[in-house]
Write a protein that holds these residues in place. Structure first.
Motif, PDB file in Angstrom:
ATOM      1  N   LEU A 205       0.853  -1.182   0.000  1.00 40.01           N
ATOM      2  CA  LEU A 205       0.000   0.000   0.000  1.00 40.01           C
ATOM      3  C   LEU A 205       0.892   1.236   0.000  1.00 40.01           C
ATOM      4  N   HIS A 206       0.359   2.352  -0.487  1.00 40.83           N
ATOM      5  CA  HIS A 206       1.139   3.600  -0.539  1.00 40.83           C
ATOM      6  C   HIS A 206       0.395   4.711   0.191  1.00 40.83           C
ATOM      7  N   TYR A 207       1.154   5.568   0.836  1.00 44.88           N
ATOM      8  CA  TYR A 207       0.598   6.660   1.642  1.00 44.88           C
ATOM      9  C   TYR A 207       1.333   7.949   1.323  1.00 44.88           C
ATOM     10  N   PRO A 208       0.634   9.087   1.431  1.00 39.72           N
ATOM     11  CA  PRO A 208       1.325  10.361   1.214  1.00 39.72           C
ATOM     12  C   PRO A 208       2.360  10.645   2.287  1.00 39.72           C
ATOM     13  N   GLY A 209       2.130  10.123   3.507  1.00 34.41           N
ATOM     14  CA  GLY A 209       3.074  10.359   4.594  1.00 34.41           C
ATOM     15  C   GLY A 209       2.945   9.292   5.661  1.00 34.41           C
ATOM     16  N   VAL A 210       3.897   9.267   6.606  1.00 33.68           N
ATOM     17  CA  VAL A 210       3.919   8.262   7.659  1.00 33.68           C
ATOM     18  C   VAL A 210       2.703   8.395   8.567  1.00 33.68           C
ATOM     19  N   ARG A 211       2.265   9.622   8.808  1.00 32.81           N
ATOM     20  CA  ARG A 211       1.146   9.816   9.741  1.00 32.81           C
ATOM     21  C   ARG A 211      -0.125   9.139   9.243  1.00 32.81           C
ATOM     22  N   GLN A 212      -0.324   9.119   7.932  1.00 31.26           N
ATOM     23  CA  GLN A 212      -1.518   8.444   7.396  1.00 31.26           C
ATOM     24  C   GLN A 212      -1.444   6.936   7.655  1.00 31.26           C
ATOM     25  N   ASN A 253       4.654   6.690  -6.109  1.00 33.80           N
ATOM     26  CA  ASN A 253       3.298   6.568  -5.574  1.00 33.80           C
ATOM     27  C   ASN A 253       3.185   6.964  -4.113  1.00 33.80           C
ATOM     28  N   GLY A 254       4.276   7.434  -3.524  1.00 35.48           N
ATOM     29  CA  GLY A 254       4.258   7.821  -2.120  1.00 35.48           C
ATOM     30  C   GLY A 254       5.116   6.903  -1.276  1.00 35.48           C
ATOM     31  N   LEU A 255       4.824   6.841   0.016  1.00 27.34           N
ATOM     32  CA  LEU A 255       5.578   5.989   0.932  1.00 27.34           C
ATOM     33  C   LEU A 255       4.967   4.590   0.941  1.00 27.34           C
ATOM     34  N   PRO A 256       5.764   3.558   0.662  1.00 29.76           N
ATOM     35  CA  PRO A 256       5.217   2.197   0.627  1.00 29.76           C
ATOM     36  C   PRO A 256       5.132   1.582   2.023  1.00 29.76           C
ATOM     37  N   ALA A 257       4.142   0.716   2.194  1.00 30.11           N
ATOM     38  CA  ALA A 257       4.029  -0.128   3.389  1.00 30.11           C
ATOM     39  C   ALA A 257       3.771  -1.540   2.878  1.00 30.11           C
ATOM     40  N   THR A 258       4.737  -2.425   3.084  1.00 29.60           N
ATOM     41  CA  THR A 258       4.673  -3.776   2.534  1.00 29.60           C
ATOM     42  C   THR A 258       4.156  -4.754   3.576  1.00 29.60           C
ATOM     43  N   TYR A 259       3.155  -5.513   3.178  1.00 28.16           N
ATOM     44  CA  TYR A 259       2.608  -6.585   4.016  1.00 28.16           C
ATOM     45  C   TYR A 259       2.940  -7.917   3.339  1.00 28.16           C
ATOM     46  N   GLN A 260       3.602  -8.814   4.060  1.00 29.33           N
ATOM     47  CA  GLN A 260       3.895 -10.147   3.549  1.00 29.33           C
ATOM     48  C   GLN A 260       2.743 -11.065   3.971  1.00 29.33           C
ATOM     49  N   VAL A 261       1.908 -11.437   3.010  1.00 35.63           N
ATOM     50  CA  VAL A 261       0.662 -12.149   3.299  1.00 35.63           C
ATOM     51  C   VAL A 261       0.815 -13.632   2.989  1.00 35.63           C
ATOM     52  N   VAL A 262       0.522 -14.466   3.963  1.00 38.91           N
ATOM     53  CA  VAL A 262       0.519 -15.918   3.790  1.00 38.91           C
ATOM     54  C   VAL A 262      -0.898 -16.345   3.408  1.00 38.91           C
ATOM     55  N   TYR A 263      -1.018 -17.084   2.304  1.00 42.60           N
ATOM     56  CA  TYR A 263      -2.290 -17.667   1.889  1.00 42.60           C
ATOM     57  C   TYR A 263      -2.200 -19.178   2.067  1.00 42.60           C
ATOM     58  N   GLY A 264      -3.137 -19.750   2.810  1.00 39.44           N
ATOM     59  CA  GLY A 264      -3.136 -21.183   3.023  1.00 39.44           C
ATOM     60  C   GLY A 264      -4.511 -21.785   2.812  1.00 39.44           C
ATOM     61  N   VAL A 265      -4.569 -22.899   2.105  1.00 38.55           N
ATOM     62  CA  VAL A 265      -5.799 -23.685   1.964  1.00 38.55           C
ATOM     63  C   VAL A 265      -5.442 -25.119   2.340  1.00 38.55           C
ATOM     64  N   LEU A 266      -6.072 -25.623   3.402  1.00 42.20           N
ATOM     65  CA  LEU A 266      -5.770 -26.956   3.919  1.00 42.20           C
ATOM     66  C   LEU A 266      -7.049 -27.784   3.954  1.00 42.20           C
TER      67      LEU A 266
END
Length: 268
Positions: A205-212, A253-266
């Motif tokens: 995701l991207h944000y205009p600033g850290v506060r957002q 695009n602004g300041l990035p915030a990276t989320y490492q998402v695990v997808y699992g189907v068992l």
């Protein structure tokens, strides 16, 4: 399906009480800032096996009920149970429909009957569980043969930009810690469930600033809940240093915030 005849569960660990209280407080603001949660949950819905037609499903860590309502639309003839550790979330979700039952419960000890559901759907909730092996054991107990556990979680590397920026400011814990992707692989392989799919996908995701970004984390109830986090207000000088440190990551695009998402189907 919700076995209310069981004896009351023990009081949750203080850390879980803290998580429950934080998300309960965030119930009213959660959906307004939950784009990541919606995107990831929709991607998990798309991974559900097409032949699956549950008679009973569980939305575990159901929050405001957004995906309880999506599951109801997908499986209109099934009975749905929303389970969440945060009672405030369930109170918010109940009048909005979706699930037939709304139950306060812990993913590590579900207040549900054994072999009572064909689907357990849980998106961006189990990262708050310290004992993921217990989550898998409980899912295996509650699922009927042929049933499916579909989950997403966050793993190590999530919000590395924010974490790295804070590391330049001080040594305190400012960002939630998550288990490694290899731990999910190991625990899923060791469980009694068969792994149909397990992969890690970065979501940025991207944000205009850290506060957002930090405002959004607080509105989600997902701000720093780790032991060792600093107490009290963050000083103005440290905030200024954080803003300066995070600027190294700024892109078009602004300041990035990276989320490492695990997808699992068992499957069971």
């Amino acid at each position: 399906m919700a076995d209310l005849s069981q004896p009351p569960l023990p009081q949750p660990h203080p850390a879980k009480q803290q998580v429950a209280a934080s998300f309960s407080r965030a119930a009213a603001s959660y959906d307004s800032v939950a784009q990541l949660q919606r995107d990831v949950g929709q991607a998990l819905l798309a991974r559900l096996p097409a032949p699956l037609q549950p008679r009973q499903w569980v939305d575990l860590g159901s929050g405001t009920g957004y995906f309880s309502r999506a599951l109801y639309q997908r499986y209109p003839h099934a009975t749905g149970v929303a389970v969440d550790i945060a009672e405030g979330m369930l109170r918010h979700a109940r009048p909005l429909g979706g699930a037939c039952y709304h139950v306060v419960g812990d993913a590590e000890r579900l207040p549900l009957r054994s072999a009572s559901a064909e689907l357990i759907f849980t998106s961006l909730a189990v990262q708050w569980c310290s004992d993921f092996a217990a989550v898998l054991d409980e899912a295996a107990r509650v699922l009927r043969p042929g049933g499916v556990l579909a989950f997403t979680s966050l793993c190590q590397g999530t919000l590395y930009e924010l974490q790295g920026s804070w590391q330049q400011v001080d040594g305190a814990v400012h960002v939630n810690r998550f288990r490694a992707a290899q731990d999910y692989q190991r625990l899923c392989a060791a469980s009694s469930l068969s792994t149909l799919e397990l992969q890690v996908c970065p979501h940025v995701l991207h944000y205009p600033g850290v506060r957002q970004l930090t405002h959004e984390l607080k509105a989600l109830g997902a701000h720093n809940l780790n032991p060792g986090r600093p107490s009290g207000l963050t000083g103005r000088a440290r905030v200024a240093a954080l803003l300066q440190a995070y600027e190294q990551y700024r892109g078009p695009n602004g300041l990035p915030a990276t989320y490492q998402v695990v997808y699992g189907v068992l499957g069971k």
